[in-house]
Design an enzyme around this catalytic site. Structure first.
Site, PDB file in Angstrom:
ATOM      1  N   VAL A  16       0.835  -1.207   0.000  1.00 48.10           N
ATOM      2  CA  VAL A  16       0.000   0.000   0.000  1.00 48.10           C
ATOM      3  C   VAL A  16       0.869   1.256   0.000  1.00 48.10           C
ATOM      4  O   VAL A  16       0.653   2.184  -0.788  1.00 48.10           O
ATOM      5  CB  VAL A  16      -0.946   0.004   1.214  1.00 48.10           C
ATOM      6  CG1 VAL A  16      -1.734   1.315   1.268  1.00 48.10           C
ATOM      7  CG2 VAL A  16      -1.902  -1.176   1.141  1.00 48.10           C
ATOM      8  N   ARG A  48      13.355  -2.112   6.192  1.00 46.22           N
ATOM      9  CA  ARG A  48      14.496  -2.566   5.389  1.00 46.22           C
ATOM     10  C   ARG A  48      14.960  -1.426   4.485  1.00 46.22           C
ATOM     11  O   ARG A  48      14.464  -1.269   3.371  1.00 46.22           O
ATOM     12  CB  ARG A  48      14.096  -3.781   4.560  1.00 46.22           C
ATOM     13  CG  ARG A  48      13.785  -5.022   5.404  1.00 46.22           C
ATOM     14  CD  ARG A  48      13.424  -6.200   4.536  1.00 46.22           C
ATOM     15  NE  ARG A  48      12.159  -5.979   3.833  1.00 46.22           N
ATOM     16  CZ  ARG A  48      11.709  -6.749   2.845  1.00 46.22           C
ATOM     17  NH1 ARG A  48      12.442  -7.758   2.409  1.00 46.22           N
ATOM     18  NH2 ARG A  48      10.551  -6.496   2.289  1.00 46.22           N
ATOM     19  N   VAL A 133     -11.489   0.182   6.130  1.00 46.22           N
ATOM     20  CA  VAL A 133     -12.625  -0.704   5.873  1.00 46.22           C
ATOM     21  C   VAL A 133     -12.960  -0.693   4.386  1.00 46.22           C
ATOM     22  O   VAL A 133     -13.213   0.361   3.811  1.00 46.22           O
ATOM     23  CB  VAL A 133     -13.868  -0.284   6.680  1.00 46.22           C
ATOM     24  CG1 VAL A 133     -15.033  -1.228   6.399  1.00 46.22           C
ATOM     25  CG2 VAL A 133     -13.563  -0.251   8.171  1.00 46.22           C
ATOM     26  N   GLY A 188      -2.763 -15.662  -4.661  1.00 48.44           N
ATOM     27  CA  GLY A 188      -2.336 -14.501  -3.889  1.00 48.44           C
ATOM     28  C   GLY A 188      -3.443 -13.806  -3.129  1.00 48.44           C
ATOM     29  O   GLY A 188      -3.220 -12.750  -2.519  1.00 48.44           O
ATOM     30  N   ASP A 202     -10.292 -10.215  10.866  1.00 49.97           N
ATOM     31  CA  ASP A 202     -10.229  -9.033  10.002  1.00 49.97           C
ATOM     32  C   ASP A 202     -11.611  -8.394   9.868  1.00 49.97           C
ATOM     33  O   ASP A 202     -11.770  -7.179  10.045  1.00 49.97           O
ATOM     34  CB  ASP A 202      -9.682  -9.439   8.634  1.00 49.97           C
ATOM     35  CG  ASP A 202      -9.686  -8.301   7.635  1.00 49.97           C
ATOM     36  OD1 ASP A 202      -8.741  -7.491   7.653  1.00 49.97           O
ATOM     37  OD2 ASP A 202     -10.642  -8.203   6.838  1.00 49.97           O
ATOM     38  N   LYS A 206     -13.346  -4.582  11.263  1.00 46.99           N
ATOM     39  CA  LYS A 206     -14.086  -3.672  10.395  1.00 46.99           C
ATOM     40  C   LYS A 206     -15.516  -3.473  10.895  1.00 46.99           C
ATOM     41  O   LYS A 206     -16.061  -2.372  10.810  1.00 46.99           O
ATOM     42  CB  LYS A 206     -14.081  -4.220   8.965  1.00 46.99           C
ATOM     43  CG  LYS A 206     -12.681  -4.266   8.362  1.00 46.99           C
ATOM     44  CD  LYS A 206     -12.647  -5.040   7.052  1.00 46.99           C
ATOM     45  CE  LYS A 206     -11.232  -5.102   6.491  1.00 46.99           C
ATOM     46  NZ  LYS A 206     -11.139  -5.929   5.266  1.00 46.99           N
TER      47      LYS A 206
END
Length: 432
Positions: A16, A48, A133, A188, A202, A206
């Protein structure tokens, strides 16, 4: 247009964060025109530092997130690192040093939203979190602002793309849970450890955020009843199809019938095919809102992914920057209603119960007596012998609406009957 740029720090530069930085760069002129001043990426905190980040000046990269938010010259801090700590401390530190915050951190907001709002208000700063959300879907701002003059009765939504993908594949292909999960992982859509998604954590975070905004009351993650979807089977989908339904993992936030309480819950449920949410396919999200004046509204779109989530983050960034230029802040926490959060036992819903029973006379009467003793009315019953010489049959009961506690007590009583060999599945029926 003001020429001095608004300075923005980015905490996190993963999927993101990197998209946020890219859009800030490639659409810099448009953002400046919409805001009324240019925005400048002033620093990027990462874990990193040696990783190549295309389009980001290495001189902006730091591993010292605390020093970044303590600079004192930042206008906005964008937090996309997730988790509880150090995100919580970094956000409150940003407020204390004069910056407003845009966050996508659903877990933190569901756990400590009131404290974060209080910190923002105490320092005269904004806290925006549209991206927390349903990804790119404009949802929180419509609930908070567009429907501010209305009374929301119910919010019913598919707010996790991974689980919707899995359930959609099970429905469309007849695959079992593990097979559908394996496909989601290969494509994925599912993480290597999918627990947060498939066990409903999750979606529960929300749901807490949605309920708090919709009902102007404080709803925390611990207030949300949560059940995962790992026990959903191909047989459950077959039963759902027989009823003209499908199965979705739903986040449900609703006002009680007396108007004094609210409830928030996440669990798999049978949903009529006629309901708009039943047609939501693949990894998409959708939220169905029922309000007194506006009626029924549906918000639909991609609920995750770098670019969609970044879109929501940038929308908040524009709003916060406009507020900054105007010397004002946007809407903060609205918890004036102070409605109590009801336990799951008080929720009124319907049940679909599948039983393995002895295939002999009198079984249906025994089962019906248990429902009557618990005060739960039966809507439909379907019994079918297995025809395999086992002496067992499948008995499916669908109830009328009743308190969840009464339905749970009914199931426990059914388990004690000698003629009931087992409770094959229990699922709520919603959306009717």
């Amino acid at each position: 247009m003001r020429t001095r740029p608004l300075k923005v720090a980015l905490l996190g530069c993963g999927v993101v964060g990197s998209e946020v930085a890219r859009i800030m760069t490639t659409h810099a002129d448009d953002l400046a025109a919409r805001i009324g001043a240019p925005v400048e990426l002033a620093g990027v905190a990462v874990r990193r530092p040696d990783k190549v980040r295309e389009g980001i000046d290495p001189a902006l990269v730091t591993t010292d997130a605390t020093a970044l938010v303590e600079r004192g010259d930042l206008d906005v801090v964008i937090e996309v690192i997730g988790g509880i700590e150090p995100a919580r401390t970094l956000i409150t530190t940003a407020f204390a040093h004069g910056a407003s915050v845009v966050s996508a951190n659903k877990a933190l907001l569901a756990k400590d939203g009131p404290a974060l709002h209080a910190s923002a208000a105490g320092h005269g700063r904004d806290l925006y979190y549209e991206a927390a959300v349903a990804g790119a879907i404009p949802l929180l701002r419509p609930l908070r602002e567009s429907l501010a003059g209305d009374q929301v009765h119910r919010v019913l939504g598919i707010v996790n793309g991974t689980t919707n993908f899995i359930l959609d594949k099970m429905d469309a292909t007849g695959a079992g849970y593990q097979e559908a999960l394996d496909e989601a992982t290969a494509l994925g859509y599912a993480e290597a450890d999918p627990t947060a998604d498939v066990e409903g954590f999750d979606a529960a975070a929300k749901a807490a955020i949605l309920a708090g905004i919709a009902f102007h009351s404080r709803v925390r993650l611990d207030d949300v009843h949560r059940e995962g979807m790992t026990e959903v089977t191909a047989a459950d989908f077959a039963s759902a199809r027989a009823m003209g339904c499908t199965i979705k993992l739903l986040a449900i936030c609703e006002r009680g019938a007396d108007g004094r309480g609210v409830s928030a819950r996440v669990h798999p449920a049978m949903l009529p095919l006629s309901h708009p949410l039943a047609s939501v396919r693949e990894a998409y999200n959708a939220v169905f809102v029922e309000s007194e004046a506006a009626g029924r509204l549906m918000f639909y779109g991609p609920g995750a992914g770098g670019t969609p989530t970044a879109s929501a983050v940038l929308g908040d960034l524009v709003a916060v920057c406009r507020n900054r230029l105007a010397g004002a802040t946007g809407p903060g926490e609205s918890a004036y209603a102070g409605l109590t959060v009801s336990g799951m036992g008080e929720v009124v819903t319907r049940y679909h119960i599948s039983l393995d029973v002895a295939d002999k006379p009198g079984v249906l009467a025994q089962v019906a007596t248990v429902f009557a003793e618990q005060g739960v009315s039966i809507d439909t019953v379907r019994q079918q012998g297995r025809g395999d010489g086992s002496g067992e049959a499948s008995l499916v009961v669908v109830t009328h609406r009743a308190a969840d506690a009464a339905l749970s007590s009914t199931v426990e009583a059914l388990r004690k009957l000698d003629t009931v060999r087992g409770v094959a599945s229990i699922m709520r029926v919603e959306g009717e």
